[in-house]
Write a protein that holds these residues in place. Structure first.
Motif, short mmCIF file in Angstrom:
data_model
loop_
_atom_site.label_atom_id
_atom_site.label_comp_id
_atom_site.label_asym_id
_atom_site.label_seq_id
_atom_site.Cartn_x
_atom_site.Cartn_y
_atom_site.Cartn_z
N PRO A 139 0.58 -1.34 0.00
CA PRO A 139 -0.23 0.12 0.07
C PRO A 139 0.78 1.32 0.08
CG PRO A 139 0.00 -0.95 2.23
CD PRO A 139 0.89 -1.97 1.30
N GLY A 140 2.13 1.19 0.05
CA GLY A 140 2.85 2.22 0.20
C GLY A 140 3.50 2.73 -1.22
N PHE A 141 2.79 2.26 -2.33
CA PHE A 141 3.35 2.47 -3.51
C PHE A 141 2.01 2.34 -4.36
CE2 PHE A 141 7.51 2.06 -1.91
CZ PHE A 141 8.12 2.98 -2.66
N VAL A 142 1.71 3.46 -5.47
CA VAL A 142 0.85 3.22 -6.63
C VAL A 142 1.43 3.27 -7.96
CG1 VAL A 142 -1.13 4.22 -5.09
CG2 VAL A 142 0.24 5.69 -6.50
N SER A 143 0.83 2.82 -8.93
CA SER A 143 1.44 2.70 -10.14
C SER A 143 1.02 3.87 -10.84
CB SER A 143 1.33 1.54 -10.72
OG SER A 143 1.73 0.25 -10.26
N ARG A 144 1.85 4.59 -11.36
CA ARG A 144 1.65 5.86 -12.55
C ARG A 144 2.31 5.22 -13.70
NH1 ARG A 144 2.55 11.25 -10.15
NH2 ARG A 144 0.89 10.46 -8.78
N GLY A 145 1.55 4.74 -14.68
CA GLY A 145 2.41 4.02 -15.85
C GLY A 145 3.32 3.10 -15.51
N PRO A 146 4.62 3.22 -15.96
CA PRO A 146 5.56 2.19 -15.58
C PRO A 146 6.47 2.67 -14.21
CG PRO A 146 6.50 3.65 -17.00
CD PRO A 146 5.20 4.30 -16.96
N PHE A 147 5.81 3.98 -13.40
CA PHE A 147 6.67 4.39 -12.47
C PHE A 147 5.67 3.91 -11.14
CE2 PHE A 147 7.61 7.21 -15.83
CZ PHE A 147 9.16 7.43 -15.77
N GLY A 148 6.75 3.54 -10.04
CA GLY A 148 5.85 3.36 -8.69
C GLY A 148 5.87 4.73 -7.82
N VAL A 149 4.81 5.22 -7.57
CA VAL A 149 4.84 6.45 -7.04
C VAL A 149 4.69 6.31 -5.37
CG1 VAL A 149 3.79 8.43 -6.63
CG2 VAL A 149 4.17 7.66 -8.93
N PRO A 150 5.49 6.69 -4.53
CA PRO A 150 5.20 6.50 -3.16
C PRO A 150 4.05 6.92 -2.35
CG PRO A 150 7.22 7.77 -3.43
CD PRO A 150 6.68 7.02 -4.70
#
Length: 444
Positions: A190-201
């Motif tokens: 739950p500490g990261f969401v996906s934005r395209g290929p990037f993992g966003v904290p």
């Protein structure tokens, strides 16, 4: 751009490579924001850094955007950018680079790889500690990995590869010759969401582990999500029974009893070789498997370099330097992890100390050993602000000193000072082109 999608344009097209050698020193997570505990200064500004400041006084500075204003970099995408490959164009996710870096990638058939955290989850109290293994011994982590690999099967046609490194970190790869797999699945972390290929904290993550779900209607995505959920559940049962966790509980420590997965990917980036683009050979030193994967893709030599067990950071820097100086490559890239963990843990004074150790025991001796023909760059792969405890997309300071770098008026190394620099690079992926062009833009 080639038909294959690989960027084949030389970073220094039409330019003569700089004389001497190029050293790029990357201070992991070093950039920060003003901290009240430090009197409103950032760790760079609060630290005693006479050698970094001397470089600023002799050279030229810049404040670099690593990826984009809304995309916090990680170490792999930061390295990619600093080596001249724009992650906005080329990045396909952290998982594939990690999997390739561990030799988990299947060249034929199907592969999907993930970054993993060894976590602790207590369903009764609903407490999730995403980084349990901050205090997990490497031998204990290796034991857990062996027990999981030996105790979890996902059925015929699916191979599972798992490794742990750096206490709470790990890499998971699923491969198959026959079963289609997809990276289009959500994180269970739950500490990261996906934005395209990037993992966003996520600044304030949920306290509950997530279920892996497909992002699209592709049957391969549904299959992969189902396999991930089965693996997470089965591996948790193995870890719950492990003697490693029995000992941890007896010592009053939280068990490492859950794997959180994130940053799935099923496609490797297609990158032109570093030498093809620049005319320079490249050697990379680091401890992140994704960097080894990146090195493989761009034709660089990679050396796994980290402090030995019980070795102090200053001793590690003293041991590392002779190898760097003797390396035959034209360009040497070195990634130093010291400032990052204090940023994640909200320990600004420890981050100051980490920066001071790098300045005294690495930057100073390295700068003194180089010749007038050499170029030295010091910068960061991303910011890890102590007040956030996660990576941020903040600008990072950079300084370059060398025969083709015109000095500017900046005399200190730090976030605010770098804003007044005139190095000429606005984005990290522009840095190499600027250095190879020199102050005359390559016209001389």
């Amino acid at each position: 751009m080639s038909a294959s999608g690989a960027d084949t344009r030389p970073a220094g097209s039409g330019r003569t490579p700089a004389p001497g050698r190029l050293f790029i020193t990357v201070l992991c997570g070093g950039a920060d924001r003003p901290v009240a505990e430090l009197g409103g200064l950032t760790p760079f500004e609060a630290a005693r850094t006479p050698h970094l400041d001397a470089l600023a006084g002799r050279g030229s500075s810049a404040a670099l955007e690593v990826i984009a204003p809304d995309v916090p970099p990680e170490s792999d995408s930061g390295a990619m950018a600093l080596l001249g490959y724009d992650p906005v164009t080329h990045y396909t996710g952290r998982g594939p680079l990690e999997g390739l870096g561990m030799d988990f990638w299947q060249p034929d058939g199907y592969s999907v790889a993930f970054r993993v955290n060894f976590a602790s989850w207590d369903p009764a109290t609903r407490r999730l500690d995403r980084r349990t293994s901050r205090d997990l011994d490497e031998d204990d982590q290796a034991t857990l990995v062996d027990e999981i690999i030996g105790g979890v099967s996902l059925g015929d046609g699916i191979s599972v590869n798992l490794t742990g490194f750096g206490r709470h970190r790990g890499i998971l790869a699923l491969t198959s010759d026959t079963v289609a797999l997809s990276g289009k699945v959500t994180n269970t972390d739950p500490g990261f969401v996906s934005r395209g290929p990037f993992g966003v904290p996520v600044n304030v993550p949920s306290a509950t582990p997530a279920t892996c779900e497909p992002f699209d209607e592709d049957p391969a995505s549904a299959t992969t999500a189902e396999l991930v959920n089965r693996f997470v559940e089965a591996s948790a049962e193995v870890m719950q029974r492990s003697g490693v966790n029995a000992r941890r509980r007896a010592l009053g420590r939280r068990p490492a009893n859950l794997l959180l997965v994130r940053d799935a990917g099923d496609t490797l980036p297609r990158l032109a070789g570093f030498t093809e683009r620049t005319g320079l050979s490249l050697s990379m030193y680091g401890q992140v498997p994704a960097e080894r994967g990146l090195a493989h893709l761009i034709g660089a030599r990679f050396t796994n370099s980290r402090p030995g067990r019980g070795q102090s950071e200053p001793d590690y820097y003293r041991q590392l330097l002779p190898g760097l100086l003797a390396d035959p490559a034209d360009a040497v890239f070195v990634h130093l992890k010291g400032p990052d963990e204090p940023g994640h843990d909200g320990r600004p004074r420890d981050k100051v100390r980490a920066i001071e150790e790098i300045d005294a025991h690495f930057v100073g001796p390295l700068a003194a050993a180089l010749t007038e023909a050499d170029t030295l760059v010091v910068t960061c792969d991303h910011a890890t602000p102590c007040e956030l405890g996660i990576h941020s997309p903040d600008l990072v300071p950079a300084v370059a000193v060398g025969p083709r770098v015109a000095a500017d008026s900046v005399t200190d190394f730090g976030e605010k000072a770098a804003l007044g620099g005139s190095l000429g690079a606005r984005r990290a992926s522009d840095l190499l082109s600027v250095l190879l062009a020199g102050p005359d833009g390559g016209r001389g």
